[in-house]
Scaffold this motif. Structure first.
Motif, short mmCIF file in Angstrom:
data_model
loop_
_atom_site.label_atom_id
_atom_site.label_comp_id
_atom_site.label_asym_id
_atom_site.label_seq_id
_atom_site.Cartn_x
_atom_site.Cartn_y
_atom_site.Cartn_z
N ARG A 97 -5.11 5.56 3.95
CA ARG A 97 -6.21 6.00 3.07
C ARG A 97 -6.32 7.52 3.01
O ARG A 97 -6.95 8.07 2.12
N ASN A 98 -5.72 8.21 3.99
CA ASN A 98 -5.75 9.67 4.01
C ASN A 98 -4.77 10.30 3.04
O ASN A 98 -4.77 11.52 2.86
N LEU A 99 -3.89 9.49 2.43
CA LEU A 99 -2.93 10.07 1.48
C LEU A 99 -3.68 10.52 0.24
O LEU A 99 -4.63 9.87 -0.19
N PRO A 100 -3.27 11.65 -0.38
CA PRO A 100 -3.90 12.07 -1.63
C PRO A 100 -3.52 11.08 -2.73
O PRO A 100 -2.41 10.57 -2.73
N PHE A 101 -4.43 10.78 -3.61
CA PHE A 101 -4.04 9.87 -4.68
C PHE A 101 -4.29 10.50 -6.04
O PHE A 101 -5.33 11.07 -6.28
N ARG A 121 0.83 -1.22 0.00
CA ARG A 121 0.00 0.00 0.00
C ARG A 121 0.85 1.25 0.00
O ARG A 121 0.55 2.23 -0.69
N VAL A 122 1.92 1.25 0.77
CA VAL A 122 2.81 2.41 0.82
C VAL A 122 3.38 2.69 -0.59
O VAL A 122 3.37 3.83 -1.06
N MET A 123 3.83 1.65 -1.27
CA MET A 123 4.41 1.85 -2.61
C MET A 123 3.36 2.32 -3.61
O MET A 123 3.63 3.20 -4.43
N GLU A 124 2.15 1.75 -3.52
CA GLU A 124 1.09 2.13 -4.47
C GLU A 124 0.53 3.51 -4.19
O GLU A 124 0.20 4.25 -5.12
N TRP A 125 0.39 3.83 -2.93
CA TRP A 125 -0.30 5.08 -2.58
C TRP A 125 0.65 6.25 -2.41
O TRP A 125 0.26 7.39 -2.62
N TYR A 126 1.90 6.00 -2.01
CA TYR A 126 2.85 7.10 -1.85
C TYR A 126 3.68 7.32 -3.12
O TYR A 126 4.09 8.43 -3.41
N ARG A 127 3.93 6.26 -3.87
CA ARG A 127 4.71 6.29 -5.12
C ARG A 127 6.04 7.06 -4.97
O ARG A 127 6.27 8.08 -5.61
#
Ligand code: ZLS
Ligand code: CA
Ligand code: ZN
Length: 379
Positions: free
Chosen positions: A375-379, A251-257
């Motif tokens: 889930r609070n990270l902007p995507f 999730r970190v890799m997908e959502w933070y990139r």
């Protein structure tokens, strides 16, 4: 001879200075810079030198280290010696900079710290230039050092300095810390920014050092949700560790990139460590390297803790091979420190059968809570 896979070999830059083994913290002190030299002897005798670009780091300059640390603290580090310390002349300063049993003054303390930092900064520079895909500095990973003080065997924070170097070229940097201790110094340095996400897996509770890293500590201001803490209990094994590591890092890799990754590989999370209380095998620890490498993002690998030194050398050698992408035979090659690895003389870290205090319920709740934060990270 090394077994060759069909996969393309990764371009790895390896930083090592043989002088690292000449530094001693204090008699009885668990931190032994000699383990870096033991690792290098295995890396060299397994033939891995031929598969990497090998560099001798130059010491970080005073100016480079002031990118994070204060002049005041670095001047103290430069001046302090066991002799000055024992005469009591610097007593007040000792307290101010947190010197003591964990962080004693030792001969060459400034040279040791600036070499450790030099490796991480130069590794970061080489990654940013595109000349390598992975840079390795087993002399780094000193994650507890603060802006103005030493802490937990760490004096200069090579990781923070390496990340600051990466931030000159990359928009977002991810820091992942698999040392059994919380990566507090790195977390604190970037607690209020969204340009660095820090993730630490650590033993938490029962007064274990440093005591920070609660799952609800997520960062503040612009940095809110950009600090991730994974507090674990005694005796975690490979299966249960990866039951949390994989979903969280996915999730970190997908959502933070992130555009670059710094992976701290403290080997005190291994089974049988003198200070740690986890139960990871060499392969379980090494899976963190394989998994993070699989995303194909430029990566700086650094050392950290690790106090059963034969197992540190085994694991960091194995992980150097994982970085390059070659398989190693289990029988250790002849090397000048072979007697440390008896009676088996094998690469594998012997396992222990301590109980695992991490319940399924605890682990599932942990992954769920962290997923909600992310889930609070902007995507
Ligand atoms: O993450 O737990 C503590 C602090 C103390 C207990 C120990 N005494 C000496 C000081 C006060 C509360 N310190 C930890 C620090 C762990 C640092 C981990 C670094 C890293 O792996 C990254 C490199 C601690 N645990 C064990 C010791 N200190 C320790 C054990 C044995 C000794 C010998 C030398 C010194 C004093 C006797 C010492 C420290
Ligand atoms: Ca950690
Ligand atoms: Zn540690």
């Amino acid at each position: 001879t090394l077994a060759h896979g069909t996969a393309r070999k990764t371009k790895v830059a390896y930083y090592f200075d043989p002088n690292i083994a000449t530094f001693h913290y204090a008699s009885n002190h668990p931190m032994k810079p000699f383990r870096i030299r033991m690792t290098d002897a295995l890396v060299k005798n397994y033939g891995l030198y031929k598969k990497m670009n090998v560099f001798r780091p130059t010491a970080a300059t005073f100016d480079q280290m002031t990118e994070f640390h204060t002049d005041d603290y670095l001047n103290f580090l430069k001046r302090v010696s066991p002799e000055i310390y024992s005469t009591g002349v610097e007593r007040l300063a000792d307290r101010k900079f947190n010197f003591g049993d964990d962080c004693p003054p030792f001969d060459g303390i400034y040279d040791f710290s600036s070499l450790s930092a030099g490796g991480s900064i130069q590794g970061a520079e080489r990654l940013a230039s595109g000349e390598c895909e992975i840079a390795v500095n087993w002399g780094g990973g000193l994650h507890h050092a603060k802006k103005t003080e030493a802490s937990g065997f760490c004096y200069v924070n090579d990781i923070v300095l390496g990340i600051l170097e990466l931030l000159k070229s990359y928009e977002r940097v991810l820091y992942v810390d698999v040392d059994v201790h919380h990566g507090d110094g790195v977390e604190e340095a970037f607690y209020t920014t969204d340009r660095v996400m820090t993730v630490s897996f650590h033993l938490f509770g029962h007064g274990f050092f440093p005591g920070t890293g609660h799952v609800l500590d997520v960062g503040v201001g612009k940095g809110k949700y950009y600090a991730v803490n994974v507090p674990l209990q005694y005796g975690i094994d490979d299966d249960t560790y990866h039951q949390v590591f994989r979903p969280i890092m996915k999730r970190v890799m997908e959502w933070y990139r992130p555009s670059a990754v710094v992976l701290q590989l403290g080997a005190d999370s291994l089974a049988g460590d003198r200070l740690g209380m986890f139960n990871l095998s060499m392969r379980g620890h090494g899976k963190c390297v394989e998994y993070m490498k699989s995303f194909g993002v430029p990566m700086l690998m650094v050392g950290g803790g690790g106090y059963t030194i034969r197992n540190v050398a085994r694991t960091w050698t194995y992980e150097t091979a994982r970085a390059v992408g070659v398989d190693l035979p289990m029988h250790l090659p002849y090397n000048e420190f072979l007697e440390y690895y008896g009676p088996e003389y094998l690469l594998d870290v012997p396992m222990s059968n301590i109980p695992n205090h991490n319940t399924q319920d605890h682990l599932e709740k942990l992954v769920a809570a962290i997923t909600e934060h992310l889930r609070n990270l902007p995507f």
